[in-house]
Design an enzyme around this catalytic site. Structure first.
Site: not given
Ligand code: ZN
Length: 504
Positions: A264-265, A268, A294
Site C-alpha cells: 500500500h505505502e 503511494h 489513494e
C-alpha cells in the site's frame, strides 16, 4: 514588474515553502519512527515554528501582487506548466487569505487538544467526556467552511480541500450506486461460509523485512531513493526528489499486515517518485488530490498485490521465507488474503466491506454540517448505521464512534477520498489492462514495468495539470464512476468464492 519577474518570484517562494515543508516532513518522519521518548516536546516546538514560517510565506501579500501581474500575461493554453502553476497558486492563496489568522490558530490549538483527548477517550471508551471538544472542533470547522464557501452546501467546501472539485451531491450519487451491490456481495460471500485462515505460526521479522523489500523493489519502488522503516500507523512521506520513504508495521503471528502495508505505502511512494522532479516544489510537481494518491496505493495493494496472478509469482518466495506457509497451497493463501467479513474497524476492513465504513462516515459528517445531527446523538447514529450496513453493533465507542483520529484533527470531508481512491484505482487498472495488458499474465511472471510505465505517463507525470476528474477521464476515456470497481469486485469474488455467476 514584468511577467517574468512576477513568475520567478512566485516560483522561488513556492519552492522555499516546499523546502520548509520538506524539513517539517523529515522531522515528522523521525517523530513517528525513531525519536527518543523525551524528544517529543522539543520536536513539537520545531514543528510549530516551521508551520509558522510556512504560513507566513504562503500568505505573503506579495503573492497576491505577483499573481495579479503574472495572470495578465498568463499563457493562453491552460495545460502549459506556467498556466498550471499560476492557476493552482491562485487557488491556494485565495483559500489561505480567506481564513482569518485567529480562526486558523483556534483550529490548530483545538485540534492539538482534541487529538490527545481523543487518544485517552478511545482507550477508556468515554465518548461523553470527549464530546465538548469534538463539538468545538465541528463548530470551528463549520466556520472555516463558511469562510471558504462558494455558496453551495457547506460540506462541499470541506471536500474541496482534499479532493478539489468534488461535491457532496456527487459523492452521494456514487454511494447510492455502491451500497446495494456491496451489501449483496458481502451477504453472498458470507452465505458461502468458506473463509480461509493462514495457519498459526511464527513469521520471523527478519524474513518479513527481506520479503517486503524484495516485493516493493520488484514493483518498481526505488530503494536508492527511499527506505522502509517501522511504525505504529504506517504512512508514506515524500521529503523531496530522491527521498520518498515508506513505513510499515510487522507482527510475528501473521505476515499480512507487514506485506500489504508495504505494498500500500509503496503504491503511494511510486506516485511521489513518479512526479516530475523538474517541477518539484510547484503544483506541476505535486499530487493532484488525496483520492488520486489513494488510488495509487490501493491499486498496488489490492488490484496487483491481492491478485491470484501476483501470488503465482510471489508465493514461492513467501513459502521459502516462512516455515508456516510450506504446507499451504497457493490457492488457500490467495483466499486467506482475500477474506471478506464485516468487522467494526475500517482500517482492518476487506475490499468489499471497506466502502460501507466510508459511507457511514460520509453520511454522519454531512448531517453534522447540515445541522441535522448533533454531537450528542452521534454515537447512537453511528451504531444504527453500523447495524444497517454491516449488521454489527459496536460493543464500546473505541471500536465505534471513537475509532478514527480524523474528526479530532478536524479532518472532515477527508473520508470520501478513500472510496474515490478505490473507484479510480479500478478504472485506471482496467484502462491500463486494455492498453498494455493482459497485466495479470505479466504479474505471474513478476513483470510490473508495463503497468508502472502506463501510470507514470497517464497519472504521475501530470502533477496538478488536470483535476482528478479530468485526469481520470483522459486516462481512461470515461468520467469517474463506480462501474469498473463493482465489476472488478464481482468478477474477483465470484471466482474466488465460486459464487453463482447468475446470482440476482
Ligand atoms: Zn493510503
Amino acid at each position: 514588474m514584468t511577467f517574468d519577474d512576477a513568475y520567478e518570484w512566485l516560483q522561488a517562494n513556492s519552492m522555499e515553502c516546499a523546502r520548509l515543508a520538506s524539513l517539517a516532513e523529515l522531522a515528522a518522519w523521525d517523530q513517528r519512527t525513531y525519536i527518543p521518548k523525551k524528544g517529543h516536546a522539543h520536536r513539537a516546538e520545531q514543528l510549530e515554528m516551521l508551520a509558522r514560517l510556512i504560513h507566513a510565506r504562503a500568505t505573503d501579500p506579495r503573492i497576491g501582487e505577483c499573481l495579479d501581474v503574472a495572470e495578465r500575461d498568463c499563457p493562453a493554453d491552460p495545460l502549459l506548466p506556467q498556466a498550471v502553476n499560476l492557476r493552482m497558486w491562485r487557488r491556494a492563496f485565495d483559500r489561505e487569505v480567506k481564513i482569518p489568522a485567529s480562526l486558523a490558530a483556534a483550529l490548530a490549538g483545538t485540534a492539538a487538544r482534541a487529538e490527545s483527548a481523543w487518544e485517552t477517550a478511545k482507550g477508556s471508551g468515554d465518548f461523553n467526556g470527549f464530546r465538548p471538544l469534538l463539538a468545538e472542533m465541528i463548530s470551528l470547522t463549520a466556520q472555516k467552511a463558511d469562510c471558504l464557501s462558494t455558496g453551495h452546501e457547506r460540506y462541499d467546501a470541506l471536500l474541496d480541500e482534499y479532493e478539489p472539485g468534488a461535491t457532496a451531491a456527487g459523492i452521494e450519487t456514487v454511494f447510492c450506486a455502491l451500497r446495494g451491490p456491496l451489501m449483496k456481495l458481502t451477504a453472498d460471500i458470507a452465505a458461502q461460509g468458506r473463509g480461509a485462515e493462514l495457519p498459526a505460526s511464527t513469521y520471523p521479522l527478519f524474513a518479513q523485512r527481506q520479503l517486503c523489500a524484495e516485493l516493493v523493489a520488484a514493483i518498481g519502488y526505488d530503494l536508492q531513493a527511499g527506505r522502509i522503516d517501522e511504525t505504529v500507523h504506517p504512512f508514506t512521506i515524500g521529503i523531496g526528489p530522491g527521498d520518498v520513504r515508506i513505513t510499515t508495521r510487522y507482527t510475528e503471528d501473521s505476515p499480512t499486515p507487514g506485506l500489504f502495508g508495504c505494498l500500500h505505502e509503496a503504491g503511494h511512494a511510486l506516485y511521489d517518485q513518479g512526479l516530475d522532479s523538474v517541477y518539484w516544489g510547484t503544483p506541476m510537481g505535486s499530487a493532484v488530490s488525496l483520492g488520486i494518491h489513494e488510488s495509487q496505493s490501493r491499486l498496488w495493494e489490492n488490484l496487483v498485490g491481492r491478485s491470484a496472478a501476483f501470488w503465482r509469482w510471489a508465493f514461492p518466495r513467501a513459502a521459502a521465507a516462512f516455515d508456516g506457509l510450506r504446507a499451504v497451497p497457493e490457492s488457500a493463501f490467495v483466499r486467506a488474503v482475500n477474506g471478506v467479513r464485516p468487522g467494526f474497524v475500517r482500517v482492518e476492513a476487506d475490499e468489499v466491506t471497506y466502502n460501507l465504513h466510508v459511507l457511514l462516515r460520509f453520511e454522519l459528517e454531512r448531517s453534522l454540517f447540515r445541522g441535522d445531527l448533533t454531537v450528542a446523538d452521534l454515537q447512537g447514529a453511528w451504531n444504527e448505521k453500523m447495524q444497517a450496513y454491516l449488521g454489527l453493533v459496536p460493543r464500546h465507542p473505541g471500536e465505534g464512534v471513537l475509532q478514527d483520529v480524523h474528526w479530532s484533527a478536524g479532518l472532515f470531508g477527508y473520508f470520501p477520498t478513500y472510496t474515490l481512491g478505490n473507484l479510480y484505482a479500478a478504472q485506471l487498472f482496467a484502462a491500463a489492462d486494455s492498453a498494455v495488458g493482459p497485466l495479470e499474465e505479466q504479474f505471474a511472471r513478476g513483470e510490473f514495468g508495463p503497468l508502472l510505465d502506463w501510470l507514470r505517463k497517464h497519472v504521475h507525470l501530470h502533477g496538478q495539470r488536470f483535476t482528478a476528474e479530468e485526469l481520470i477521464t483522459r486516462a481512461t476515456g470515461a468520467p469517474p464512476s463506480q462501474e469498473a470497481f463493482i465489476s472488478y469486485l464481482t468478477r474477483k469474488y465470484t471466482d474466488l468464492y465460486a459464487l453463482d455467476k447468475n446470482r440476482s
